[in-house]
Design a protein around this motif. Structure first.
Motif, PDB file in Angstrom:
ATOM      1  N   SER A   1       0.852  -1.188   0.000  1.00 50.40           N
ATOM      2  CA  SER A   1       0.000   0.000   0.000  1.00 50.40           C
ATOM      3  C   SER A   1       0.890   1.240   0.000  1.00 50.40           C
ATOM      4  CB  SER A   1      -0.887  -0.014   1.248  1.00 50.40           C
ATOM      5  OG  SER A   1      -1.546   1.218   1.360  1.00 50.40           O
ATOM      6  N   VAL A   2       0.803   2.030  -1.074  1.00 53.20           N
ATOM      7  CA  VAL A   2       1.673   3.198  -1.214  1.00 53.20           C
ATOM      8  C   VAL A   2       0.823   4.448  -1.385  1.00 53.20           C
ATOM      9  CG1 VAL A   2       3.496   4.253  -2.600  1.00 53.20           C
ATOM     10  CG2 VAL A   2       3.485   1.793  -2.270  1.00 53.20           C
ATOM     11  N   ASP A   3       1.187   5.494  -0.653  1.00 51.82           N
ATOM     12  CA  ASP A   3       0.514   6.777  -0.732  1.00 51.82           C
ATOM     13  C   ASP A   3       1.474   7.734  -1.442  1.00 51.82           C
ATOM     14  OD1 ASP A   3      -1.501   8.464  -0.275  1.00 51.82           O
ATOM     15  OD2 ASP A   3      -1.379   8.490   1.897  1.00 51.82           O
ATOM     16  N   ILE A   4       1.003   8.435  -2.474  1.00 48.72           N
ATOM     17  CA  ILE A   4       1.893   9.320  -3.234  1.00 48.72           C
ATOM     18  C   ILE A   4       1.301  10.728  -3.247  1.00 48.72           C
ATOM     19  CG2 ILE A   4       2.939   9.762  -5.490  1.00 48.72           C
ATOM     20  CD1 ILE A   4       2.656   6.712  -6.024  1.00 48.72           C
ATOM     21  N   ARG A   5       2.077  11.706  -2.768  1.00 51.31           N
ATOM     22  CA  ARG A   5       1.651  13.113  -2.836  1.00 51.31           C
ATOM     23  C   ARG A   5       2.218  13.720  -4.111  1.00 51.31           C
ATOM     24  NH1 ARG A   5       3.648  14.293   2.589  1.00 51.31           N
ATOM     25  NH2 ARG A   5       4.840  15.924   1.600  1.00 51.31           N
ATOM     26  N   VAL A   6       1.365  14.418  -4.853  1.00 56.29           N
ATOM     27  CA  VAL A   6       1.767  14.963  -6.152  1.00 56.29           C
ATOM     28  C   VAL A   6       1.724  16.485  -6.102  1.00 56.29           C
ATOM     29  CG1 VAL A   6       1.299  14.936  -8.636  1.00 56.29           C
ATOM     30  CG2 VAL A   6       0.727  12.934  -7.253  1.00 56.29           C
ATOM     31  N   SER A   7       2.787  17.113  -6.598  1.00 53.46           N
ATOM     32  CA  SER A   7       2.839  18.577  -6.630  1.00 53.46           C
ATOM     33  C   SER A   7       3.284  19.020  -8.023  1.00 53.46           C
ATOM     34  CB  SER A   7       3.838  19.065  -5.576  1.00 53.46           C
ATOM     35  OG  SER A   7       4.166  20.412  -5.812  1.00 53.46           O
ATOM     36  N   THR A   8       2.536  19.960  -8.633  1.00 55.40           N
ATOM     37  CA  THR A   8       2.937  20.471  -9.959  1.00 55.40           C
ATOM     38  C   THR A   8       3.385  21.921  -9.842  1.00 55.40           C
ATOM     39  OG1 THR A   8       0.822  21.441 -10.644  1.00 55.40           O
ATOM     40  CG2 THR A   8       1.097  19.071 -10.989  1.00 55.40           C
TER      41      THR A   8
ATOM     42  N   SER B   1      14.801  15.528   7.064  1.00 61.06           N
ATOM     43  CA  SER B   1      15.764  15.028   8.057  1.00 61.06           C
ATOM     44  C   SER B   1      15.117  14.046   9.036  1.00 61.06           C
ATOM     45  CB  SER B   1      16.402  16.194   8.819  1.00 61.06           C
ATOM     46  OG  SER B   1      15.414  16.964   9.479  1.00 61.06           O
ATOM     47  N   GLY B   2      13.843  13.690   8.792  1.00 62.42           N
ATOM     48  CA  GLY B   2      13.198  12.665   9.624  1.00 62.42           C
ATOM     49  C   GLY B   2      12.499  13.194  10.865  1.00 62.42           C
ATOM     50  N   LYS B   3      12.217  14.516  10.900  1.00 66.76           N
ATOM     51  CA  LYS B   3      11.587  15.113  12.097  1.00 66.76           C
ATOM     52  C   LYS B   3      10.206  14.510  12.355  1.00 66.76           C
ATOM     53  CE  LYS B   3      11.641  19.344  10.449  1.00 66.76           C
ATOM     54  NZ  LYS B   3      12.265  19.135   9.127  1.00 66.76           N
ATOM     55  N   THR B   4       9.387  14.428  11.292  1.00 70.27           N
ATOM     56  CA  THR B   4       8.021  13.918  11.454  1.00 70.27           C
ATOM     57  C   THR B   4       8.037  12.465  11.907  1.00 70.27           C
ATOM     58  OG1 THR B   4       7.365  15.396   9.661  1.00 70.27           O
ATOM     59  CG2 THR B   4       5.776  13.734  10.308  1.00 70.27           C
TER      60      THR B   4
ATOM     61  N   PRO C   1       0.710  17.872   4.665  1.00 69.28           N
ATOM     62  CA  PRO C   1      -0.521  17.098   4.866  1.00 69.28           C
ATOM     63  C   PRO C   1      -0.269  15.979   5.876  1.00 69.28           C
ATOM     64  CG  PRO C   1       0.658  16.277   2.966  1.00 69.28           C
ATOM     65  CD  PRO C   1       1.513  17.361   3.561  1.00 69.28           C
ATOM     66  N   VAL C   2      -1.297  15.154   6.135  1.00 67.10           N
ATOM     67  CA  VAL C   2      -1.128  13.989   7.009  1.00 67.10           C
ATOM     68  C   VAL C   2      -0.280  12.964   6.253  1.00 67.10           C
ATOM     69  CG1 VAL C   2      -2.317  12.063   8.131  1.00 67.10           C
ATOM     70  CG2 VAL C   2      -3.293  14.367   8.245  1.00 67.10           C
ATOM     71  N   GLU C   3       0.886  12.593   6.813  1.00 66.18           N
ATOM     72  CA  GLU C   3       1.800  11.702   6.071  1.00 66.18           C
ATOM     73  C   GLU C   3       1.462  10.236   6.254  1.00 66.18           C
ATOM     74  OE1 GLU C   3       5.916  12.482   6.027  1.00 66.18           O
ATOM     75  OE2 GLU C   3       5.663  14.602   5.623  1.00 66.18           O
ATOM     76  N   TYR C   4       1.227   9.805   7.486  1.00 71.35           N
ATOM     77  CA  TYR C   4       0.880   8.398   7.744  1.00 71.35           C
ATOM     78  C   TYR C   4      -0.325   8.344   8.667  1.00 71.35           C
ATOM     79  CZ  TYR C   4       5.418   7.273   5.781  1.00 71.35           C
ATOM     80  OH  TYR C   4       6.484   7.166   4.928  1.00 71.35           O
ATOM     81  N   ASP C   5      -1.238   7.415   8.377  1.00 72.86           N
ATOM     82  CA  ASP C   5      -2.413   7.261   9.237  1.00 72.86           C
ATOM     83  C   ASP C   5      -2.002   6.472  10.474  1.00 72.86           C
ATOM     84  OD1 ASP C   5      -3.848   8.427   7.192  1.00 72.86           O
ATOM     85  OD2 ASP C   5      -4.231   6.505   6.212  1.00 72.86           O
ATOM     86  N   LEU C   6      -2.230   7.049  11.648  1.00 71.22           N
ATOM     87  CA  LEU C   6      -1.890   6.378  12.902  1.00 71.22           C
ATOM     88  C   LEU C   6      -3.172   5.964  13.607  1.00 71.22           C
ATOM     89  CD1 LEU C   6       0.902   8.811  14.149  1.00 71.22           C
ATOM     90  CD2 LEU C   6       1.218   6.658  12.973  1.00 71.22           C
ATOM     91  N   GLU C   7      -3.318   4.671  13.808  1.00 71.94           N
ATOM     92  CA  GLU C   7      -4.520   4.126  14.451  1.00 71.94           C
ATOM     93  C   GLU C   7      -4.698   4.724  15.841  1.00 71.94           C
ATOM     94  OE1 GLU C   7      -7.556   1.034  13.862  1.00 71.94           O
ATOM     95  OE2 GLU C   7      -5.883   1.496  12.563  1.00 71.94           O
TER      96      GLU C   7
ATOM     97  N   ASP D   1      -4.988  15.388  25.479  1.00 74.49           N
ATOM     98  CA  ASP D   1      -3.903  15.266  26.458  1.00 74.49           C
ATOM     99  C   ASP D   1      -2.574  15.638  25.798  1.00 74.49           C
ATOM    100  OD1 ASP D   1      -5.304  14.028  28.800  1.00 74.49           O
ATOM    101  OD2 ASP D   1      -5.835  12.578  27.250  1.00 74.49           O
ATOM    102  N   ARG D   2      -2.386  15.162  24.566  1.00 74.12           N
ATOM    103  CA  ARG D   2      -1.159  15.467  23.823  1.00 74.12           C
ATOM    104  C   ARG D   2      -1.525  16.016  22.447  1.00 74.12           C
ATOM    105  NH1 ARG D   2      -0.044  10.445  26.966  1.00 74.12           N
ATOM    106  NH2 ARG D   2       1.571  11.131  28.405  1.00 74.12           N
ATOM    107  N   ILE D   3      -0.721  16.976  21.977  1.00 78.29           N
ATOM    108  CA  ILE D   3      -0.994  17.626  20.688  1.00 78.29           C
ATOM    109  C   ILE D   3       0.284  17.615  19.859  1.00 78.29           C
ATOM    110  CG2 ILE D   3      -1.524  19.849  19.599  1.00 78.29           C
ATOM    111  CD1 ILE D   3      -3.153  20.554  22.121  1.00 78.29           C
ATOM    112  N   MET D   4       0.153  17.317  18.565  1.00 76.10           N
ATOM    113  CA  MET D   4       1.302  17.474  17.664  1.00 76.10           C
ATOM    114  C   MET D   4       0.970  18.514  16.598  1.00 76.10           C
ATOM    115  SD  MET D   4       3.129  14.796  15.079  1.00 76.10           S
ATOM    116  CE  MET D   4       3.261  15.403  13.416  1.00 76.10           C
ATOM    117  N   ILE D   5       1.878  19.467  16.423  1.00 73.15           N
ATOM    118  CA  ILE D   5       1.705  20.496  15.395  1.00 73.15           C
ATOM    119  C   ILE D   5       2.762  20.226  14.330  1.00 73.15           C
ATOM    120  CG2 ILE D   5       1.656  22.976  14.941  1.00 73.15           C
ATOM    121  CD1 ILE D   5       1.460  23.303  18.054  1.00 73.15           C
ATOM    122  N   GLY D   6       2.305  19.958  13.101  1.00 77.95           N
ATOM    123  CA  GLY D   6       3.240  19.593  12.026  1.00 77.95           C
ATOM    124  C   GLY D   6       4.414  20.546  11.910  1.00 77.95           C
TER     125      GLY D   6
END
Length: 561
Positions: free
Chosen positions: A264-271, A326-329, A352-358, A386-391
């Motif tokens: 299963s591969v998710d591809i983001r496209v930008s023109t 650099s792998g921050k996300t 955008p949302v990079e990976y869906d986390l259950e 309780d916890r928040i992540m800001i991209g």
């Protein structure tokens, strides 16, 4: 389908009971088993029974390929690139219907793509995936032969593919859906996944059309296709991403979700409109190769142990910093997964949302409609988190709400683009955040980079010259018995000498002496000196650890630190 959906499918087929689903899923997660292996080991079903149940449930036939002969003329119906891309094996032809065994029989899109590309009715059959994959390898040659075959087809199509920039949308769409173009684009995607590429670049220039892959942070060019294919190829990708193919003057963003070779591969496209046509970049998010376990990031023990303690704090701000890619996300996702328990509510705002986390509520930021980080964050505080992540914290308003969230009892994770960990503090002050607010809420800043790892198959010891040692700050007397390595280049690493990447890290803990300097608006240099005095290992020093462990080269460390 993911493992949970497959388990629920077997509940519907009355092979599993609802109470047994949890046991099967925990076997897949804790012991790394496939869902099939977990069910066979648990005694719920045997191997052939597993696939027979899938066939019955989907209304398909089950075919054991060990006893099945495939005629050579049937194999010719599906070209090798398409067979590998979709994990599809043609097994027989009856009338206008082609019976095809799919590695993933649940993937309806694969059957649709094949129907569209081949112009035939596709009847899916179910067979053990291992049998299908082995026969695809046996009957269809190497990747390069299939690429040559498709380029030959494109050459034969010749004049048919001579589109110009002024042609109407209908002509462009017809061209984008031409069978050779579909096969060519599918093959590019397949090859990118096989080579573990993170990005694919389509770049039209005046006299050539370049296609480049980014693998382990470095760009590699593939054999360029003819220049006149730029418009139909780029239009084909836009069709796949549901973008407006008639609009070539404005930048656009889209998304492709595809099963490629059973993954299963998710591809983001930008023109991006350029002087000679649209430049296209595809960001490949392959869930199967990203390990979001904190233990798998290869951090030094001291940093790993500090993070384990920090992510359980009730409030405060934790920043991951470094340049793009650099792998921050990935680091923040790994932290969130560690604390993603039933008793805490986790919210993320990402663009955008990079990976869906259950189990984590993820919100995609959309600046175009006014859904900014700041606006999402304000709503977050009314969602009892309780916890928040800001991209990414990119403006004063977002930073202020993050600080407000921290002061009201929330743990906040975020990223910043700075060169090193101490630079994050200066960046926040530059944004206009009051120093006393930073010193009272910030818990730690993790600076990181991703360096290419030396290929283990062709790793070779050598003695570096004095210039290299001087540049990296290593004294000859400090080397002792330590070995230095580089990659000679082999088939396993495409003759680059590198395969895979590993992180290097520097952790700035916000202790009382650092807080005093923040309140005094001390410059980055002063903060860094004080942090080193207090025991901070810099990115360069952590890079030396990787060199001495034989994981990377001096060149890589000098390039990134």
């Amino acid at each position: 389908m993911n493992n949970k959906q497959v388990a629920e499918f077997f509940v519907e087929q009355q092979v599993l009971q609802s109470s047994q689903v949890e046991d099967v899923l925990s076997e897949t997660e804790l012991n790394g088993k496939s869902i099939e292996q977990a069910m066979v080991d648990g005694g719920f079903v045997d191997e052939l029974g597993f696939y027979q149940t899938i066939a019955n449930g989907l209304g398909f036939d089950f075919v054991d390929l060990i006893e099945h002969e495939i005629a050579p003329e049937v194999l010719r119906f599906i070209p090798s690139g398409l067979a590998r891309l979709h994990g599809a094996l043609p097994i027989e032809m009856s009338g206008n219907a082609l019976r095809v065994a799919l590695v993933d029989p649940f993937d309806q899109h694969a059957a649709e793509d094949l129907r569209f590309a081949l112009g035939k009715d596709i009847h899916v059959v179910v067979s053990p995936p291992e049998q299908i994959e082995n026969l695809i390898k046996q009957y269809y040659g190497t990747d390069t032969s299939s690429m040559e075959e498709v380029l030959k087809q494109l050459g034969e199509a010749g004049e048919l593919l001579q589109l110009r920039e002024g042609d109407g949308a209908a002509a462009v769409e017809a061209e984008a859906n031409a069978t050779p173009i579909i096969r060519f684009v599918d093959l590019i995607l397949y090859q990118a996944i096989q080579d573990r590429a993170s990005d694919i670049h389509f770049e039209p220039f005046e006299n050539e059309f370049k296609i480049r892959y980014r693998v382990d942070g470095a760009l590699y060019e593939m054999a360029p296709p003819p220049r006149h294919l730029a418009l139909p190829v780029i239009s084909r990708v836009k069709v796949m991403a549901n973008m407006n193919i008639a609009e070539r003057r404005l930048p656009q963003d889209g998304r492709i979700q595809k099963n490629i070779a059973g993954r299963s591969v998710d591809i983001r496209v930008s023109t991006l409109p350029t002087q000679f046509g649209e430049s296209l970049v595809l960001r490949v998010l392959d869930r199967s190769i990203v390990n979001l376990d904190l233990e798998a990031l290869g951090m030094p023990d001291s940093i790993y142990n500090f993070l384990l303690e920090m992510i359980h704090r009730p409030n405060g701000i934790f920043i991951a910093t470094g340049p793009t890619g650099s792998g921050k996300t990935t680091t923040l996702y790994s932290c969130l997964r560690k604390i993603n328990t039933i008793d805490s509510k986790l919210l993320t705002a990402e663009e955008p949302v990079e990976y869906d986390l259950e189990g984590i509520v993820q919100v995609p930021v959309n600046e175009a409609i006014g859904l900014t980080f700041a606006r999402v964050l304000r709503s977050f505080l009314r969602q009892d988190p309780d916890r928040i992540m800001i991209g990414e914290t990119r403006d004063l308003e977002t930073a202020q709400i993050a600080i407000q969230a921290s002061l009201t009892g929330h743990l906040v994770f975020t990223t910043l683009h700075t060169n090193d960990a101490p630079g994050a503090i200066t960046r926040l002050i530059d944004m206009g955040v009051e120093p006393f607010l930073i010193s009272s809420t910030l818990e730690a800043v993790l600076g990181q980079r991703l360096l290419r790892s030396i290929c283990r198959q062709c790793r070779t010891a050598y003695q570096p010259n004095e210039t290299l040692l001087a540049e990296s700050g290593i004294a000859r007397r400090d080397i002792g018995e330590k070995q230095f390595y580089y990659g000679k280049g082999c088939d396993g690493c495409n003759n680059t000498g590198y395969k895979g990447r590993k992180g290097i890290y520097e952790l700035l803990k916000i202790t009382d002496p650092i807080r005093e300097l923040i309140n005094e608006r001390a410059p980055t240099v002063t903060l860094k000196q004080k942090a080193i005095e207090l025991g901070m290992v810099t990115l360069r020093q952590d890079g030396l650890r990787s060199i001495f462990a034989g994981d990377t080269t001096i060149d890589e460390v000098l390039r990134y630190t």
